[in-house]
Design a protein around this motif. Structure first.
Motif, PDB file in Angstrom:
ATOM      1  N   VAL A 219      -4.948 -22.827  11.725  1.00 56.33           N
ATOM      2  CA  VAL A 219      -3.657 -22.604  11.078  1.00 56.33           C
ATOM      3  C   VAL A 219      -2.570 -23.214  11.958  1.00 56.33           C
ATOM      4  O   VAL A 219      -2.427 -22.847  13.125  1.00 56.33           O
ATOM      5  CB  VAL A 219      -3.375 -21.092  10.875  1.00 56.33           C
TER       6      VAL A 219
ATOM      7  N   THR B 107       1.449 -23.724  12.470  1.00 54.15           N
ATOM      8  CA  THR B 107       2.667 -23.022  12.074  1.00 54.15           C
ATOM      9  C   THR B 107       3.903 -23.730  12.618  1.00 54.15           C
ATOM     10  O   THR B 107       3.810 -24.536  13.540  1.00 54.15           O
ATOM     11  CB  THR B 107       2.667 -21.569  12.605  1.00 54.15           C
TER      12      THR B 107
ATOM     13  N   ILE C 114       1.037 -13.745  10.572  1.00 57.01           N
ATOM     14  CA  ILE C 114      -0.320 -14.139  10.973  1.00 57.01           C
ATOM     15  C   ILE C 114      -1.075 -12.927  11.506  1.00 57.01           C
ATOM     16  O   ILE C 114      -2.232 -12.700  11.159  1.00 57.01           O
ATOM     17  CB  ILE C 114      -0.293 -15.258  12.035  1.00 57.01           C
TER      18      ILE C 114
ATOM     19  N   ILE D 261      -2.661 -17.027   2.983  1.00 55.28           N
ATOM     20  CA  ILE D 261      -2.187 -17.616   4.238  1.00 55.28           C
ATOM     21  C   ILE D 261      -1.015 -18.548   3.978  1.00 55.28           C
ATOM     22  O   ILE D 261      -0.007 -18.525   4.685  1.00 55.28           O
ATOM     23  CB  ILE D 261      -3.337 -18.342   4.970  1.00 55.28           C
ATOM     24  N   TYR D 262      -1.130 -19.380   2.945  1.00 52.91           N
ATOM     25  CA  TYR D 262      -0.059 -20.339   2.646  1.00 52.91           C
ATOM     26  C   TYR D 262       1.225 -19.675   2.148  1.00 52.91           C
ATOM     27  O   TYR D 262       2.283 -20.288   2.175  1.00 52.91           O
ATOM     28  CB  TYR D 262      -0.531 -21.397   1.646  1.00 52.91           C
TER      29      TYR D 262
ATOM     30  N   VAL E 130       3.603 -20.869   7.964  1.00 49.83           N
ATOM     31  CA  VAL E 130       2.413 -21.718   7.892  1.00 49.83           C
ATOM     32  C   VAL E 130       2.780 -23.105   7.372  1.00 49.83           C
ATOM     33  O   VAL E 130       3.384 -23.249   6.310  1.00 49.83           O
ATOM     34  CB  VAL E 130       1.326 -21.066   7.016  1.00 49.83           C
TER      35      VAL E 130
ATOM     36  N   THR F 142      -3.308 -25.959   7.115  1.00 53.74           N
ATOM     37  CA  THR F 142      -4.568 -25.382   7.577  1.00 53.74           C
ATOM     38  C   THR F 142      -5.648 -26.454   7.524  1.00 53.74           C
ATOM     39  O   THR F 142      -5.534 -27.429   6.788  1.00 53.74           O
ATOM     40  CB  THR F 142      -5.026 -24.186   6.709  1.00 53.74           C
TER      41      THR F 142
END
Length: 158
Positions: free
Chosen positions: A77, A79, A88, A128-129, A134, A137
């Motif tokens: 990941v 960032t 996170i 996550i996105y 972020v 990935t």
């Protein structure tokens, strides 16, 4: 008198910790036979390991296939800014996330995740996105695992 290394461990400690890492359900008598101590002496050492935090807990190793979590992947990941953000770190609450590491290199954070299907992976990546920090990935899916084990107490001299 046995000599202790820089971590306060002697050869018996390392052997005993190795035995416990291999099978923590052994009796103190069984462990004592393997490391050359009496059962009470093993018990005292194990109590010391727990009191000092050297042993922080005992857990069962689950079979991923038997728990429906055969899909193993590693997610890099990247960032904007510091990778160890609140967002996170909240991923740690998800049962699919087994490990979170701050790393060097071309990414900020490395996640080890295990789930049922690629569709579940897609849902996790979507989550996550949605985190504002972020940027990108990279996901690596494990096809086979040849070695996976807990921390080992042995030290290799180089």
């Amino acid at each position: 008198m046995t000599t202790k290394d820089s971590h306060g461990l002697d050869a018996i400690d390392r052997n005993l910790l190795s035995q416990l890492a291999e099978d923590a359900e052994q009796s103190y008598a069984q462990l004592g036979e393997k490391v050359g101590l009496s059962a009470p002496a093993v018990h005292e050492r194990v109590k010391r390991y727990k009191a000092s935090g050297r042993i922080s807990g005992v857990s069962a190793h689950l079979d991923p296939a038997m728990t429906g979590k055969e899909f193993l992947a590693f997610i890099h990941v990247d960032t904007s800014g510091w990778g160890k953000s609140d967002g996170i770190m909240q991923l740690a609450d998800l049962p699919e996330v087994e490990e979170i590491h701050s790393v060097t290199g071309d990414t900020c954070m490395l996640l080890k995740v295990r789930m049922e299907t690629p569709k579940a992976m897609e849902a996790l990546l979507e989550r996550i996105y949605k985190l504002p920090e972020v940027v990108s990935t990279k996901t690596y899916v494990a096809l086979s695992t040849y070695l996976e084990r807990p921390v080992q107490p042995g030290i290799t001299a180089f």
